[in-house]
Design a protein around this motif. Structure first.
Motif, short mmCIF file in Angstrom:
data_model
loop_
_atom_site.label_atom_id
_atom_site.label_comp_id
_atom_site.label_asym_id
_atom_site.label_seq_id
_atom_site.Cartn_x
_atom_site.Cartn_y
_atom_site.Cartn_z
N LYS A 141 0.87 -1.17 0.00
CA LYS A 141 0.00 0.00 0.00
C LYS A 141 0.91 1.23 0.00
N GLY A 142 0.93 1.92 -1.10
CA GLY A 142 1.87 3.03 -1.27
C GLY A 142 1.54 4.22 -0.38
N ILE A 143 2.57 4.99 -0.05
CA ILE A 143 2.40 6.20 0.75
C ILE A 143 2.47 7.41 -0.19
N ASP A 144 1.52 8.33 -0.03
CA ASP A 144 1.50 9.52 -0.89
C ASP A 144 2.69 10.42 -0.59
N ASP A 145 3.28 10.97 -1.64
CA ASP A 145 4.39 11.91 -1.45
C ASP A 145 4.38 12.89 -2.62
N LEU A 146 5.01 14.04 -2.40
CA LEU A 146 5.13 15.03 -3.47
C LEU A 146 6.60 15.24 -3.78
N ARG A 147 6.90 15.43 -5.05
CA ARG A 147 8.26 15.83 -5.38
C ARG A 147 8.29 16.48 -6.77
N ILE A 148 9.37 17.20 -7.02
CA ILE A 148 9.59 17.74 -8.37
C ILE A 148 10.98 17.31 -8.80
N LYS A 149 11.02 16.72 -9.99
CA LYS A 149 12.29 16.34 -10.57
C LYS A 149 12.36 17.11 -11.89
N SER A 150 13.39 17.92 -12.06
CA SER A 150 13.38 18.73 -13.27
C SER A 150 14.81 19.04 -13.72
N ILE A 151 14.91 19.63 -14.91
CA ILE A 151 16.21 19.98 -15.47
C ILE A 151 16.43 21.48 -15.30
N LEU A 152 17.54 21.83 -14.65
CA LEU A 152 17.92 23.22 -14.47
C LEU A 152 19.10 23.50 -15.40
N ASP A 153 18.98 24.55 -16.22
CA ASP A 153 20.01 24.83 -17.21
C ASP A 153 20.24 26.34 -17.20
N ILE A 182 16.14 17.99 -7.58
CA ILE A 182 15.07 17.26 -6.91
C ILE A 182 14.59 18.06 -5.71
N LEU A 183 13.29 18.30 -5.69
CA LEU A 183 12.67 19.01 -4.58
C LEU A 183 11.81 18.02 -3.81
N ASP A 184 11.97 17.98 -2.50
CA ASP A 184 11.18 17.04 -1.69
C ASP A 184 9.78 17.60 -1.48
N SER A 185 9.01 16.87 -0.69
CA SER A 185 7.61 17.22 -0.46
C SER A 185 7.45 18.64 0.07
N ASN A 186 8.24 19.01 1.10
CA ASN A 186 8.10 20.34 1.69
C ASN A 186 8.38 21.45 0.69
N LEU A 187 9.48 21.30 -0.05
CA LEU A 187 9.83 22.34 -1.02
C LEU A 187 8.83 22.38 -2.16
N ILE A 191 6.83 25.67 -3.32
CA ILE A 191 6.98 26.25 -4.65
C ILE A 191 5.66 26.31 -5.41
N ILE A 192 4.85 25.24 -5.34
CA ILE A 192 3.62 25.27 -6.12
C ILE A 192 2.41 25.68 -5.29
N ASP A 193 2.65 25.88 -3.97
CA ASP A 193 1.61 26.35 -3.08
C ASP A 193 0.39 25.43 -3.06
N ILE A 194 0.64 24.14 -3.05
CA ILE A 194 -0.45 23.16 -2.92
C ILE A 194 -0.01 22.16 -1.86
N SER A 195 -0.83 21.95 -0.84
CA SER A 195 -0.45 21.00 0.20
C SER A 195 -0.66 19.58 -0.31
N ILE A 196 -0.02 18.64 0.38
CA ILE A 196 -0.12 17.25 -0.05
C ILE A 196 -1.57 16.76 0.06
N GLU A 197 -2.30 17.23 1.10
CA GLU A 197 -3.70 16.81 1.27
C GLU A 197 -4.53 17.31 0.08
N LYS A 198 -4.27 18.58 -0.29
CA LYS A 198 -5.03 19.16 -1.39
C LYS A 198 -4.70 18.41 -2.69
N ALA A 199 -3.42 18.06 -2.84
CA ALA A 199 -3.00 17.34 -4.05
C ALA A 199 -3.75 16.01 -4.15
N VAL A 200 -3.88 15.31 -3.01
CA VAL A 200 -4.57 14.02 -3.01
C VAL A 200 -6.04 14.22 -3.40
#
Lengths: 288, 442
Positions: free
Chosen positions: B330-342, B351-356, B360-369
């Motif tokens: 049973k997977g655990i919900d998490d947020l992250r951003i993986k992107s290319i910086l140039d 890589i940005l973890d859940s808190n960051l 940055i996107i101003d959306i909480s993990i609960e709201k995302a779910v």
């Protein structure tokens, strides 16, 4: 592991005046387009305005589009191997702001006639703020390259020493390589760089509001300011033996003709704010 | 054909000569020709013959700076900088081994001798049949019963230059894998940590040191009273190893620690403590960078950004509630951003973890779910991230490492940057106009 190629920032003007395309090593090694300022482009990043999209009614689906920046336009081809970009292009409103990350391509219909184009990897609709920032970044990086090329042109070093010097002055390994190649390949670079600077300055001016008149123009206008300012300005020229004038020397000399130290400081401040002189190092002054 | 055979044969005979093997040139020549007629590549043919005829393993001479890890049968000529005896348990039996540091003109490396060769500090030795293994993230020379150790007369051979080892080197020049380093730094963070080792629990000291060139983490396996905050210490015979991709100064029982005579004040290190953004071309060629600030454009958002699920046992990112190690979970919900910086001079993955990500996107993990379940689509958030971030300028702080997936910066802080384009454009126009005039006046 193969490392990702950096996405170079060049203006369309420079991209389209590049005709040095090369490939070294085996067939899997990347192609590069070397621009006159030594950008060694495999990948590039563009933000501009789509001004034209054509469906080239060829056997396979192929779109040709033009994305413009203030200096000219990049030509973009997207076909069946770039499905996402092709779909986006097919329904695009003209004009619209967009960003493109893609690979540099060339087409040589006859000897000596080379057309550059971009094969998109990622294409997104964006806005004017991001486009403005791209112009700024691209101007900045292009200007840095221009200055490095000028250094390289004035030097008499061999390739390896030249690369080491360019890296010392802040060039990446790729840029140092590119500049070393560019100065050998392109002729009349000095003249080209002057043209390019003018083109870039005009591109930057598009970022300023229409009713905005920066002090840029003032710099050249003369006969302003007080008599003291004019005397100090003249003294700076006389005392400058090529490396600027020491402030202390300026104060000394002015003392002989009855100008106080406070007056000198005041005049220097005025001249600086008028853009007539600058301070290359602390307590060293130089006329612009 | 002859032009391939002659030099190859020459190489083979020379190599066999070094092993004092009695050889018949004609036999070797005949067999070499046969192998080549069978279309065996020259290198393979050479290898085959050496394997067949050499009574001893062929030794390859190596410089210490060139060793990578995994080499066998190499010959090293080096000066012993220090050597210490250590008793270790091998398969329940006590065994005496010798560990220390050796240096040649290319650098210094640590070594382990599994036999007593009567080696003393200062000896210049030629050692054959060495092998290299990676020990605690560093290549290390090993030799034992199969090796021969010849003492070279220090007078007849050039004294190997070790002068530079006596000069402390700035932190920015320390490279992963070097031994016997000598450096001076001020301790800006330090704490004791209890860890479990094979020999039971142990207290170690972990901290961060800084000089005017850089700051680096350090780990000390000994408790030394000088290792306290704000002290400037002079460290000799430490080594640098990679810890989670970051060069780390390792202090062990053979390291000497003194309070430094030259004291680095808070002012001396202030630039390092409050770093300014570095251009990507300055760091992407390094093995790793500790606590750097970078700035660039987000030019691509990678898949598996946004709302993801992680395996509750191993924290791996999973899809469809199936972990590739632990099967159905049973997977655990998490947020992250993986992107290319140039930034136009270099490129890395960030890589940005859940808190960051939430910041940055101003959306909480609960709201995302909730958003994902109302939209019946978990990639909904990935689209939202693309919409908000693509093309934007981002500044990030964190550690940069180089690994299997390329160059990555795991962010400890991140923010989007707003730029006053008008002011910046004005300044740049002035600079450029100035450069035209300067060029004219030449």
């Amino acid at each position: 592991m193969i490392e990702r190629e950096v996405a170079w920032r060049v203006f369309a003007y420079e991209f389209n005046s590049s005709n040095y395309f090369f490939h070294e090593g085996d067939e899997r090694s990347p192609n590069y387009l070397v621009t006159p300022t030594g950008a060694m482009i495999n990948r590039l990043y563009i933000v501009g305005v789509f001004t034209e999209v054509d469906n080239l009614q060829s056997e396979e689906e192929m779109f040709k589009a033009r994305i413009s920046d203030p200096t000219g336009a990049f030509t973009i081809y997207a076909g069946q191997y770039q499905p996402e970009a092709a779909i986006l292009l097919s329904g695009l409103d003209i004009p619209s702001f967009a960003s493109v990350t893609g690979k540099a391509r060339t087409y040589e219909p006859e000897k000596g006639k080379i057309y550059t184009s971009v094969r998109p990897e990622e294409l997104y609709i964006t806005n004017s703020n991001i486009r403005d920032k791209w112009i700024l970044d691209t101007a900045h990086l292009s200007f840095e390259r221009i200055q490095l090329v000028r250094r390289a042109l004035h030097s008499t070093m061999n390739d390896e020493d030249l690369k080491a010097m360019l890296i010392q002055y802040g060039a990446s390994v790729e840029l140092a390589d590119g500049i070393t190649r560019a100065i050998k390949y392109y002729s009349d670079l000095d003249k080209y760089l002057d043209e390019l600077i003018t083109v870039i300055i005009n591109a930057l001016k598009t970022l300023l509001p229409e009713d905005f008149h920066p002090d840029i123009e003032k710099k050249t206008s003369k006969n302003e300011g007080s008599d003291t300012d004019r005397i100090i300005y003249e003294l700076m020229k006389q005392l400058d033996k090529g490396k600027g004038v020491q402030l202390a020397q300026l104060v000394d000399e002015s003392g002989h003709i009855g100008i106080t130290e406070e007056q000198v400081h005041e005049s220097v401040k005025n001249l600086m704010s008028e853009g007539k002189c600058y301070e290359p190092r602390i307590d060293i002054l130089r006329r612009v | 054909m002859e032009e391939i055979i002659a030099p190859l044969l020459d190489e083979i005979i020379r190599a066999l000569d070094t092993t004092k093997t009695a050889i018949d040139h004609d036999t070797i020549r005949k067999e070499l020709v046969t192998l080549l007629e069978y279309k065996v590549p020259p290198d393979e043919a050479k290898r085959s013959l050496l394997k067949k005829y050499a009574t001893n393993d062929i030794q390859e001479k190596k410089s210490l700076a060139d060793i990578q890890g995994g080499e066998r049968n190499i010959e090293i000529t080096a000066r012993i900088l220090n050597i210490n005896l250590k008793v270790v348990g091998i398969k329940g039996e006590e065994h005496t081994i010798f560990i220390g540091t050796m240096a040649d003109e290319t650098g210094a490396r640590s070594f382990t001798s599994w036999e007593d060769f009567g080696i003393n500090e200062g000896d210049i030795l030629k050692i054959t049949n060495c092998y290299v293994r990676i020990w605690q993230g560093m290549p290390q020379i090993n030799f034992g019963p199969r090796s021969t150790v010849d003492r070279l007369d220090p007078k007849t051979i050039d004294p190997l230059p070790i002068k530079k080892l006596n000069i402390p080197i700035p932190l920015v020049e320390l490279e992963t894998g070097t031994s016997f380093i000598h450096t001076i730094f001020r301790i800006i963070e330090v704490e004791q940590q209890k860890i479990n080792t094979k020999n039971g629990p142990k207290t170690i000291i972990k901290g961060i040191g800084a000089d005017s060139s850089a700051k680096l983490p350090f780990t000390s396996w000994i408790l030394d009273p000088e290792l306290v905050i704000d002290n400037t210490v002079e460290i000799k015979n430490a080594h640098v190893r990679s810890w989670q991709g970051i060069p780390t100064i390792n202090i062990d029982e053979f390291t000497t620690i003194h309070r430094s005579k030259t004291v680095l004040s808070a002012y001396d290190i202030s630039e390092v403590l409050d770093p300014v953004p570095v251009r990507l071309n300055c760091i992407v060629n390094k093995d790793g960078a500790f606590d750097v600030i970078v700035e660039g454009s987000i030019i691509s958002i990678r898949p598996w950004s946004g709302l993801i699920k992680r395996c509750p046992k191993c924290n791996r990112v999973i899809r469809k509630n199936t972990c590739r190690i632990h099967g159905h979970v049973k997977g655990i919900d998490d947020l992250r951003i993986k992107s290319i910086l140039d930034d136009g001079t270099g490129v890395l993955t960030i890589i940005l973890d859940s808190n960051l990500t939430q910041k940055i996107i101003d959306i909480s993990i609960e709201k995302a779910v909730t958003m994902a379940s109302t939209n019946m689509n978990s990639s909904f958030l990935e689209e939202e991230i693309k919409r908000k971030l693509l093309g934007r300028t981002m500044q990030l702080r964190g550690n940069m490492t180089r690994g299997e997936y390329g160059i990555t910066l795991v962010a400890t802080d991140a923010q989007l940057i707003e730029i006053d384009t008008i002011t910046k454009a004005c300044t740049l126009i002035q600079e450029m106009q100035h450069s035209i005039r300067e060029e004219e006046s030449l």
